[in-house]
Structure formats: C-alpha cells, structure tokens
Scaffold this motif. Structure first.
Motif, PDB file in Angstrom:
ATOM      1  N   ALA A 155      46.225  29.971  32.626  1.00 36.09           N
ATOM      2  CA  ALA A 155      44.896  30.369  33.073  1.00 36.09           C
ATOM      3  C   ALA A 155      44.377  31.531  32.244  1.00 36.09           C
ATOM      4  N   TRP A 178      50.684  29.034  35.224  1.00 38.82           N
ATOM      5  CA  TRP A 178      51.279  28.248  36.295  1.00 38.82           C
ATOM      6  C   TRP A 178      51.964  27.098  35.599  1.00 38.82           C
ATOM      7  N   THR A 209      49.529  24.923  33.510  1.00 40.90           N
ATOM      8  CA  THR A 209      48.273  25.526  33.074  1.00 40.90           C
ATOM      9  C   THR A 209      48.484  26.978  32.667  1.00 40.90           C
ATOM     10  N   PRO A 223      32.497  30.264  31.491  1.00 38.54           N
ATOM     11  CA  PRO A 223      32.225  29.079  32.312  1.00 38.54           C
ATOM     12  C   PRO A 223      33.294  28.906  33.391  1.00 38.54           C
ATOM     13  N   SER A 224      33.055  27.984  34.295  1.00 37.37           N
ATOM     14  CA  SER A 224      33.984  27.741  35.392  1.00 37.37           C
ATOM     15  C   SER A 224      35.365  27.357  34.862  1.00 37.37           C
ATOM     16  N   GLY A 225      36.381  27.954  35.439  1.00 40.53           N
ATOM     17  CA  GLY A 225      37.745  27.607  35.071  1.00 40.53           C
ATOM     18  C   GLY A 225      38.277  28.307  33.839  1.00 40.53           C
ATOM     19  N   CYS A 226      37.539  29.305  33.327  1.00 39.22           N
ATOM     20  CA  CYS A 226      37.984  29.963  32.096  1.00 39.22           C
ATOM     21  C   CYS A 226      38.975  31.088  32.354  1.00 39.22           C
ATOM     22  N   GLY A 227      39.248  31.377  33.618  1.00 42.50           N
ATOM     23  CA  GLY A 227      40.248  32.402  33.908  1.00 42.50           C
ATOM     24  C   GLY A 227      39.687  33.754  34.318  1.00 42.50           C
ATOM     25  N   LYS A 228      38.405  33.827  34.642  1.00 43.46           N
ATOM     26  CA  LYS A 228      37.813  35.107  35.052  1.00 43.46           C
ATOM     27  C   LYS A 228      38.447  35.632  36.328  1.00 43.46           C
ATOM     28  N   SER A 229      38.453  34.763  37.355  1.00 46.03           N
ATOM     29  CA  SER A 229      38.996  35.204  38.639  1.00 46.03           C
ATOM     30  C   SER A 229      40.465  35.582  38.495  1.00 46.03           C
ATOM     31  N   THR A 230      41.184  34.785  37.735  1.00 48.10           N
ATOM     32  CA  THR A 230      42.610  35.069  37.566  1.00 48.10           C
ATOM     33  C   THR A 230      42.801  36.430  36.903  1.00 48.10           C
ATOM     34  N   GLU A 251      32.247  37.400  41.515  1.00 49.02           N
ATOM     35  CA  GLU A 251      31.008  36.663  41.815  1.00 49.02           C
ATOM     36  C   GLU A 251      30.427  37.033  43.174  1.00 49.02           C
ATOM     37  N   HIS A 257      29.648  33.886  36.203  1.00 45.34           N
ATOM     38  CA  HIS A 257      29.489  32.853  35.188  1.00 45.34           C
ATOM     39  C   HIS A 257      28.023  32.776  34.771  1.00 45.34           C
TER      40      HIS A 257
END
Ligand SMILES: Nc1ncnc2c1ncn2[C@@H]1O[C@H](COP(=O)(O)OP(=O)(O)OP(=O)(O)O)[C@@H](O)[C@H]1O
Ligand SMILES: [Mg+2]
Lengths: 385, 291
Positions: free
Chosen positions: A20, A15, A18, A39-46, A161, A194
């Motif tokens: 991701a 983006w 960022t 961890p949170s924000g590491c790009g898993k969901s993306t 998740e 996570h």
C-alpha cells in the motif's frame, strides 16, 4: 501547542500481496499544512494511519519532533486525528465526545470545563453540547470531530478526508475555516484528500502519491507550474493539462499524426517519444501563426468556453473567453505563452526540465516559416465534421 | 371513502393472524384464568365454581414453594452467568477471529442442537463412574459423584446444562452487535490513549445495551421455559430437588390430571413473567441507547 515537524523515511506498508505504501519519504514542517493527495487506493489513508500509529510499518521510520516513534503507540505521538467517518461515539453527548480524551487522561474537572468552553466557542458548538451525534447535521458532526481533536492540544493534527461527506457549499466554507484554524493554532496539519482543488486551496505543501509512491512533493504553485511527472500533470488542474504525443521526425519533433514540424531538436539523450503538455487555460488564439487545430466540440461555461480540438491524432482542450465565437468543424490557430509549455519523457514519464525551458524559449508556438514549409492549408486538410 | 377501503383492507389482512392469535393464545389464556376458579372435573362430576380455593391450596402447597425457590435459583444463576459468558466469548471471538465463521459455528452448536439432544450429551458427562466428569476426577484420584441423583447437586447440574445451551445462543447476538461497532471508534479511543478496559466500559458496553436488554428478556423467559432437559436428566427429582415451575405444571396437569390446579399454577407463571418483563423495560429504559 505549537506544531512540531514530522519526517517520514522510506516508509513501507505491505499486506500479504499488496504494497500500500512503498518507500515513501517526505517531511511535514512544523506549523505547516501538508496535504497527501492522490487517486483512490494510492495509499494516502495508509500513510496517515502509519503516522498515527494505527498501522504498524513494515519498514522505514517515522520521526516526530526529531524522535523516532515508529514503534510507539498512538497516544505517545503528539497527534490528534479526525476520521473520515468522524468516529463520534453515538451514545455520548457532544460535550462528552469532546471531553473523552481529557477524561481518559484524568485532566482535572475545572480544566476540562474551561477547555470545553473554549473549544466549543471556537467551533460554534456552544449551543449543541447536550445533543447526541445523531441529532446533528453533517457539518456539525464534523465540527465535533474537530473539537475532539483540538481540545487535546496536541501539536499535530491528522485528517483523513474530513470534508468528503459534506455538500459542496459547506465543504467550501469548512475549507476556509479549517485553514484559518490551523494557522491560528499553529498546528502541524497532515491532511488527506483525493480532491486536487481542495489540496491546492489549503496546502502549504502537497505530497502527490500514486500507487504507494511519492510522485512529487511541492508547494501548490510549483505543482501547478512545474509538474514533475505525467501523473502529476494529469492530476492537477480542472480540466487537467493537455498532453500531446510528439514523435521524432527528420531531426525535429512533430505532434503525432500531424503533418507539420512542431519543434526543433532538443539537446541531450531523449527517447523517441515525448509528451508536450500545455494547460487549457494557457492556450489562446493566435492572430498570426500558431498551431492549427480542428474544433470538435464547444462547451459553454459562462465566462469561458471549453473548446475541444484535435491536432493530428492528439486531442486537446482550450479554455477561451466566451466572446470568441467558435463553432465545431472550424480550424483555429492556438498559441501559448512562453513558459506554459511542458515536456515529458514518454518512457520514464518524468518531466524534461531542460527541454521544457528550451521549448519555451526557442520553439514556443512554432514560427510561421517552419510551419508554412510543409503544412497544407489547415482548413483544406481537415474538412468540417 | 378511500380511507374506508384502506381500513377494510387492513382488517382483511390482519384477520388470519388475529384468528390464530386469539384461537391459540388469548382464548386459552383466558380459559386458563377462568378454570383456575373451578374445581377439576372428574368422571361425571362437572367442574364447580370454588372461588379462590385453588389459590389457597397453592399457598399451602410445599412443593409449589420448593419449585418456586428452585426456579429462583435457576433463573438467578443461569441469567447472569450465561449473559456474562456470552459477552466474554463474543469479545474474545470478535477480537481474535474476525471473519472465521467456522469457530463461530462451533460456539453456535449448542443452540442448533435441541435441548433434548444437549441433555443426552450431558447425561454422558454426568453418568456416575463412567461419565466424562467422573473419569477426569478419577485421574486426580477423586471419587465418584452422582451428579443428578444427589439432592444437593441435581439443580446445579441442570443449571450448568442450561448455561451451556444459552451462552452460545446469546453470544451470536453479542457478536453481531460487536461487529456493527465501527472499528474507527476503537481507533479514536486509541488515539486518546484509552485502555482496553476504558474502551470497553465507556464505549462498547453502552453500545451493547440494546442487545443486553434483548438477551436478558430472552434469558428471563427461557429460565421459566427451558425445562426439556429436566425430563431427560432428572425428571424433577430427586424429591423435587431439580423441579421447576413449568415442569411442576406439566406434572400436575398431565400426570396427576389436576387440571384446575395446573391452571392456577399457570396463572401464577404468567403473572411472574409479565411482572419481570415490565420491570426489565423500566429498569433498562434509562440505560439503553438505541442507535
Ligand atoms: N487492511 C488492509 N489489508 C489489505 N490491503 C489493504 C488494507 N488496507 C488498505 N489496503 C490496500 O492498500 C491500498 C491503499 O489503501 P488506502 O486506504 O491507503 O487508499 P487511499 O489512498 O486512502 O484510498 P481512498 O482515497 O479510496 O481512501 C489499497 O490498494 C487497499 O486495497
Ligand atoms: Mg482513504
């Protein structure tokens, strides 16, 4: 609906400012349970959403069953998906929620009801079909979301998740159920979490992500036994691996702040600092020799005690059986099995495979003679606190 | 004992509101109903009980029937058109302009403006010859039209202004409702391969039902209530062509000073509104899913 394989090649999602997902490559084999962990924000969901086709890749490729689907819409990708929030349609009954996709695809009514019956029975939802999502418990909603995914009979199931909204007991049950279901149906599963315990207990393969990059892709066992980086070492295990800084000193290595030589020189080009890693559960009390450590705190956990101690300036935790009566201030001598020692390059944060093996073989828990040469009596050096 | 105290507190707290409600709403409503059975007091002559005479006059009053038909058209067109327009604009704005408050504000402007001001703007559009509409028509070589002076066009012109005013207002409600639908529902539908239309018909529209109910009740009430622009634009004319029920009540009461007859008309208006409101609740009740 036998599973099919997924291959991700140099996948990147940016983006404005960022990134991701940063050149991520991995494969998820057909019929296997692959977990994206980080961890949170590491790009898993993306990453998962890129595979699903809900986000458009900035660059890179996604292959499903050998076909490049990078530019295909979600419904052309042989996937079903379970969302973290379940994304159930609140105004539709359980049955209508599960059947939504079949209705969209105009599957004949007879087949719809057969498949609904089968799916509902499989998930224990048969008595709830007329209810609205708001009339269900979290676990039941989760099952409905699952039902909507598996009734599609797509070879790949993606999950973001899915258990994070459930309480600990239900989460544990659903873990086992999900894993059993995946194996029974032969699905290719890509599962985002996570929670490293969840990953280890379910996965055939774990992809550890950090800051949008792959840290390590390995089986749970390999990840636990030979973490490829400091990050992976810190991330896996409860409590995580102890990492102690080693400094170079007169042709050998010593634990930072400690007076005693720790290990002999390793071969190969190495930086001036290393990390020595050992898991709390791999530490034990040495009858003779071992490394002296000052006990700082003892946490009683029932069967085991968690002993927080200090060597030099470095802290570490040992997990020891409760029958050892250990009190804070005392000095204990720690040792570990050969093979339980890990070395990491402090600069690149990468595992030093060769050196780890050497350490396991030769230095191990340092032999008494080397230690005795320079170490003052440990208890005298560090008084009780 | 404790319960008694609670009751006293409750009543004490309610009393101010109740007094206002009774003094300014219920009492006038009841007196209006009462007055509709009396003649209009004139000079020294007191109001006399005349039974249903006012109601008989009403049935025979041609203007009343014309105004009622006008109002039926007014309601029948403004309600569905403004709601449909509001929904379409909301869908458009929600999809394309997520988070751009300026554009949303632009849509909202007609609502912020008082109806009188709106009417003035539209007067400029409608002015024969000089008005915006006629100037545009002039470009295509079309002649002048007296939008507000032609008995066939006056009501339609007034309806357009009402729609313009209402659609922006209703859009805000639809927009709020649309933004409360989690995006993951859209994604779940995408994964199943649902088209935009299917997603709208099966998911979005049903989820908007509570809003539609709310908006349509407002629209019904407004279709009887919003008459301000008629004062500015047509004054009900020409020849009652653009007069509406409430406007006629105003005329009867405050221009002809037929207060008794105006009371009768008011009773009819109240009756109509209550019937419509009750009807709507029953109609929507089965179709609305409240979250
Ligand atoms: N639509 C977006 N626009 C801009 N940045 C985004 C967007 N979606 C995600 N990001 C950023 O991308 C990064 C990765 O987000 P992602 O949702 O993949 O994390 P995650 O690993 O799933 O985290 P979590 O465990 O918290 O769900 C984050 O830094 C996030 O802020
Ligand atoms: Mg996430």
């Amino acid at each position: 609906m036998k599973g099919v394989g997924i291959e991700v090649r140099a996948l990147t999602k940016r983006w404005e400012e960022t990134t991701a997902v940063d050149a991520v490559s991995f494969s998820a084999s057909a019929g296997q349970f692959t977990v994206l962990l980080g961890p949170s924000g590491c790009g898993k969901s993306t990453t998962l959403r890129l595979i699903a086709g809900l986000e458009e890749a900035s660059s890179g490729q996604i292959l499903i069953d050998g076909d490049d689907v990078t530019r295909q819409p979600p419904n052309k990708r042989k996937i079903s998906m379970v969302f973290q929030s379940y994304a159930l349609f609140p105004h539709l009954s359980v049955a209508e929620n599960i059947l939504f996709g079949l209705k969209v695809r105009r599957v004949p009514a007879r087949e719809q009801s057969d498949r609904l019956e089968k799916t509902a029975a499989l998930l224990g939802l048969s008595d709830l079909l007329k209810r609205r999502p708001s009339q269900l418990s979290g676990g039941q909603q989760q099952r409905v979301a699952l039902g909507r995914a598996i009734i599609a009979e797509k070879p790949i199931c993606l999950m973001d998740e899915p258990l994070s909204n459930l309480d600990a007991k239900l989460r544990h049950e659903m873990r086992i159920e999900l894993r059993a279901l995946q194996q029974k149906l032969g699905l290719t599963m890509v599962y985002v979490t996570h929670d490293q315990a969840e990953a280890i207990s379910m996965a055939d393969k774990i992809i550890v992500l950090n800051g949008g990059r792959v840290e390590q892709a390995a089986t749970p066992r390999a990840l636990y036994e030979t973490p490829a980086s400091l990050f992976a070492a810190r991330f896996i295990g409860t409590p995580p691996m102890n990492l102690l800084r080693l400094a170079r000193q007169d042709g050998g290595w010593m634990i930072a702040g400690d007076a005693a030589p720790f290990a002999k020189q390793f071969e190969g080009p190495l930086p001036d600092e290393l990390y020595f890693g050992v898991r709390p559960e791999d530490l034990s009390l040495a009858g003779e020799g071992g490394v002296p450590a000052v006990v700082e705190a003892v946490e009683y956990l029932g069967a085991d005690n968690m002993i927080d101690c200090r060597i030099g300036t470095e802290r570490l935790t040992a997990r020891l059986p409760h029958h050892f009566k250990i009190t804070p201030g005392e000095t204990i001598r720690l040792t570990w099995a050969p093979g339980a020692a890990h070395l990491f390059n402090a600069l690149t944060e990468e595992r030093l495979e060769e050196a780890s093996r050497l350490l396991a073989r030769s230095a191990g828990p340092p032999r008494d003679e080397t230690r005795e040469l320079s170490a003052p009596p440990a208890s005298a050096a560090q008084g009780p606190r | 004992m404790h319960r008694r105290m609670e009751w006293i507190y409750a009543w004490l707290l309610l009393t101010p509101a109740l007094i206002l409600l009774f003094a300014f709403t219920h009492y006038p409503a009841v007196t209006t109903f009462w007055a509709s059975f009396f003649s209009t007091p004139r000079g020294r002559r007191e109001a006399e009980f005349v039974g249903l005479e006012n109601y008989v006059t009403l049935l025979e009053d041609e203007t009343f029937w014309q105004v009622l038909v006008n109002n039926a058209w007014y309601a029948g067109i403004t309600i569905p058109v403004s709601i449909a327009l509001a929904l379409i604009m909301a869908l458009w704005v929600d999809g394309k302009l997520r988070g751009r408050s300026f554009i949303r504000m632009a849509y909202f402007a007609p609502t912020v403006l008082p109806l009188i001001a709106v009417a003035n703007i539209w007067m400029f559009f409608y002015t024969p010859g000089f008005g915006l509409i006629d100037q545009v028509r002039g470009l295509f070589g079309l002649g002048e039209v007296n939008w507000l002076g032609d008995p066939d066009l006056a009501l339609g012109s007034v309806i357009v202004v009402a729609i313009w005013k209402e659609a922006g207002f209703f859009m805000i409600f639809y927009l709020a409702a649309l933004q409360s639908i989690p995006p993951s529902l859209r994604e779940a539908a995408d994964i199943e391969g649902a088209s935009r239309w299917t997603y709208f018909r099966r998911i979005v529209f049903p989820l908007l039902m509570p809003t539609t109910l709310f908006v349509s009740i407002n629209a019904v009430i407004n279709s009887f209530r919003l008459v301000d622009h008629i004062f500015v634009m047509t004054n009900g004319g020409p020849d009652n062509a653009s007069s509406l029920l409430l406007f006629y009540i105003y005329e009867t009461a405050f221009q002809y000073w037929e207060t008794a007859y105006a009371s009768t008309l008011t009773v009819v208006l109240l009756l109509l509104l209550s019937l419509l409101a009750i009807g709507q609740f029953f109609f929507f009740d089965r179709k609305v899913h409240y979250r």
